[in-house]
Motif scaffolding. Structure first.
Motif, mmCIF file in Angstrom:
data_model
loop_
_atom_site.group_PDB
_atom_site.id
_atom_site.type_symbol
_atom_site.label_atom_id
_atom_site.label_comp_id
_atom_site.label_asym_id
_atom_site.label_seq_id
_atom_site.Cartn_x
_atom_site.Cartn_y
_atom_site.Cartn_z
ATOM 1 N N GLY A 10 -0.518 4.513 -1.574
ATOM 2 C CA GLY A 10 -1.860 4.626 -1.016
ATOM 3 C C GLY A 10 -1.899 5.644 0.121
ATOM 4 O O GLY A 10 -1.117 5.674 1.008
ATOM 5 N N GLU A 57 -8.544 6.226 -6.287
ATOM 6 C CA GLU A 57 -7.365 5.674 -5.930
ATOM 7 C C GLU A 57 -7.429 4.397 -5.913
ATOM 8 O O GLU A 57 -6.323 3.680 -6.347
ATOM 9 C CB GLU A 57 -7.001 6.279 -4.346
ATOM 10 C CG GLU A 57 -6.040 5.721 -3.764
ATOM 11 C CD GLU A 57 -5.828 5.895 -2.154
ATOM 12 O OE1 GLU A 57 -4.675 6.486 -2.118
ATOM 13 O OE2 GLU A 57 -6.574 5.411 -1.501
ATOM 14 N N LEU A 58 -8.447 3.376 -5.699
ATOM 15 C CA LEU A 58 -8.531 2.067 -5.969
ATOM 16 C C LEU A 58 -8.347 1.844 -7.352
ATOM 17 O O LEU A 58 -7.558 0.902 -7.606
ATOM 18 C CB LEU A 58 -9.934 1.538 -5.595
ATOM 19 C CG LEU A 58 -10.056 0.313 -5.227
ATOM 20 C CD1 LEU A 58 -9.002 -0.340 -4.236
ATOM 21 C CD2 LEU A 58 -11.437 -0.253 -4.674
ATOM 22 N N LEU A 110 -4.520 2.325 -7.740
ATOM 23 C CA LEU A 110 -3.593 1.248 -6.878
ATOM 24 C C LEU A 110 -3.602 0.028 -7.544
ATOM 25 O O LEU A 110 -2.563 -0.574 -7.708
ATOM 26 C CB LEU A 110 -4.103 1.133 -5.442
ATOM 27 C CG LEU A 110 -3.923 2.478 -4.506
ATOM 28 C CD1 LEU A 110 -4.717 1.952 -3.156
ATOM 29 C CD2 LEU A 110 -2.595 2.361 -4.044
ATOM 30 N N TRP A 156 -14.347 1.249 1.414
ATOM 31 C CA TRP A 156 -13.515 0.202 2.333
ATOM 32 C C TRP A 156 -13.093 -1.067 1.840
ATOM 33 O O TRP A 156 -14.185 -1.500 1.213
ATOM 34 C CB TRP A 156 -14.094 -0.027 3.920
ATOM 35 C CG TRP A 156 -14.140 1.208 4.358
ATOM 36 C CD1 TRP A 156 -15.343 2.137 4.424
ATOM 37 C CD2 TRP A 156 -13.248 1.791 5.525
ATOM 38 N NE1 TRP A 156 -15.157 3.197 5.296
ATOM 39 C CE2 TRP A 156 -13.913 2.761 6.096
ATOM 40 C CE3 TRP A 156 -11.989 1.097 6.064
ATOM 41 C CZ2 TRP A 156 -13.061 3.575 6.969
ATOM 42 C CZ3 TRP A 156 -11.411 1.977 6.654
ATOM 43 C CH2 TRP A 156 -11.894 2.954 7.418
ATOM 44 N N GLY A 182 -4.915 5.983 2.105
ATOM 45 C CA GLY A 182 -6.001 5.705 3.132
ATOM 46 C C GLY A 182 -5.559 5.021 4.358
ATOM 47 O O GLY A 182 -4.556 4.730 4.644
ATOM 48 N N SER A 202 -9.324 2.336 4.076
ATOM 49 C CA SER A 202 -10.119 3.271 3.356
ATOM 50 C C SER A 202 -9.338 3.926 2.141
ATOM 51 O O SER A 202 -8.206 3.973 1.985
ATOM 52 C CB SER A 202 -10.499 4.583 4.173
ATOM 53 O OG SER A 202 -9.450 5.221 4.808
ATOM 54 N N THR A 203 -10.241 4.268 1.175
ATOM 55 C CA THR A 203 -9.579 4.546 -0.112
ATOM 56 C C THR A 203 -10.927 5.431 -0.768
ATOM 57 O O THR A 203 -11.962 5.553 -0.359
ATOM 58 C CB THR A 203 -9.201 3.603 -0.981
ATOM 59 O OG1 THR A 203 -8.581 4.020 -2.187
ATOM 60 C CG2 THR A 203 -10.224 2.449 -1.454
ATOM 61 N N SER A 204 -10.705 5.628 -1.895
ATOM 62 C CA SER A 204 -11.778 6.302 -3.037
ATOM 63 C C SER A 204 -11.794 5.366 -4.344
ATOM 64 O O SER A 204 -10.923 4.609 -4.527
ATOM 65 C CB SER A 204 -11.383 7.662 -3.136
ATOM 66 O OG SER A 204 -10.257 7.772 -4.047
ATOM 67 N N HIS A 239 0.826 -1.155 0.301
ATOM 68 C CA HIS A 239 -0.037 -0.041 0.100
ATOM 69 C C HIS A 239 0.972 1.187 0.049
ATOM 70 O O HIS A 239 0.686 2.068 -0.659
ATOM 71 C CB HIS A 239 -0.936 0.019 1.304
ATOM 72 C CG HIS A 239 -2.023 0.962 1.356
ATOM 73 N ND1 HIS A 239 -1.790 2.090 2.185
ATOM 74 C CD2 HIS A 239 -2.963 1.292 0.518
ATOM 75 C CE1 HIS A 239 -3.003 3.095 2.001
ATOM 76 N NE2 HIS A 239 -3.592 2.306 1.194
#
Length: 156
Positions: free
Chosen positions: A19, A143-144, A147, A127, A21, A138-140, A14
């Protein structure tokens, strides 16, 4: 108490991928979207389930909203390839290095073809599992996507 090795591997990956989150270790296993949502105080739809499918021996990772069931025929029509079957626990561990209920979207032994449920765009915070059934991050949606390098699709 130190993290479980799979959480440590997730943390490292991560961070390596940038990342932003928060990683949360919960007191109990949250191996379903409903359990995770209850523990986090969010809608089940904001949980990104990491579901691994077996496509004639090749893994396919689908990150789907906890509000959805994956329509494997519809997804196959979208992405092509062989039929998608629910993966066995052994197949999941072999291709992700993690166990069902704790499969994270990243940090697998080899890159996996990954697809992201476009429905997750409706949530500011998403999540997902962090390598263990009691760990989430946690992410958006954006962002996911970054990533994972996933391809957005509709899963229903």
């Amino acid at each position: 108490m130190p993290d479980h090795p799979s959480i440590t591997r997730f943390r490292e990956e991560h961070q390596r991928r940038g990342g932003a989150g928060e990683i949360v270790i919960l007191p109990d296993s949250v191996h379903t979207a409903a359990l995770a949502a209850e523990a986090l105080g969010c809608e089940a739809g904001a949980i990104a389930n990491s579901l691994l499918f077996d496509a004639d021996g090749s893994p396919v990772l689908i990150l789907t909203s906890g509000a959805h069931r994956v329509d494997t025929a519809a997804v196959r029509a979208t992405i092509g390839g062989p039929p998608l079957r629910r993966a066995t626990p052994e197949f999941v561990r072999q291709h992700t290095g993690q166990v069902i209920g704790g499969v994270s979207p990243i940090g697998h032994p080899e890159p996996l073809p990954t697809y992201l449920d476009s429905w997750l765009q409706k949530y500011d915070v998403v999540w997902a599992a962090a390598g263990h059934a009691a760990a989430v991050f946690s992410t958006s949606y954006v962002e996911l996507l970054a990533l994972t390098g996933a391809t957005p699709i509709d899963v229903e």
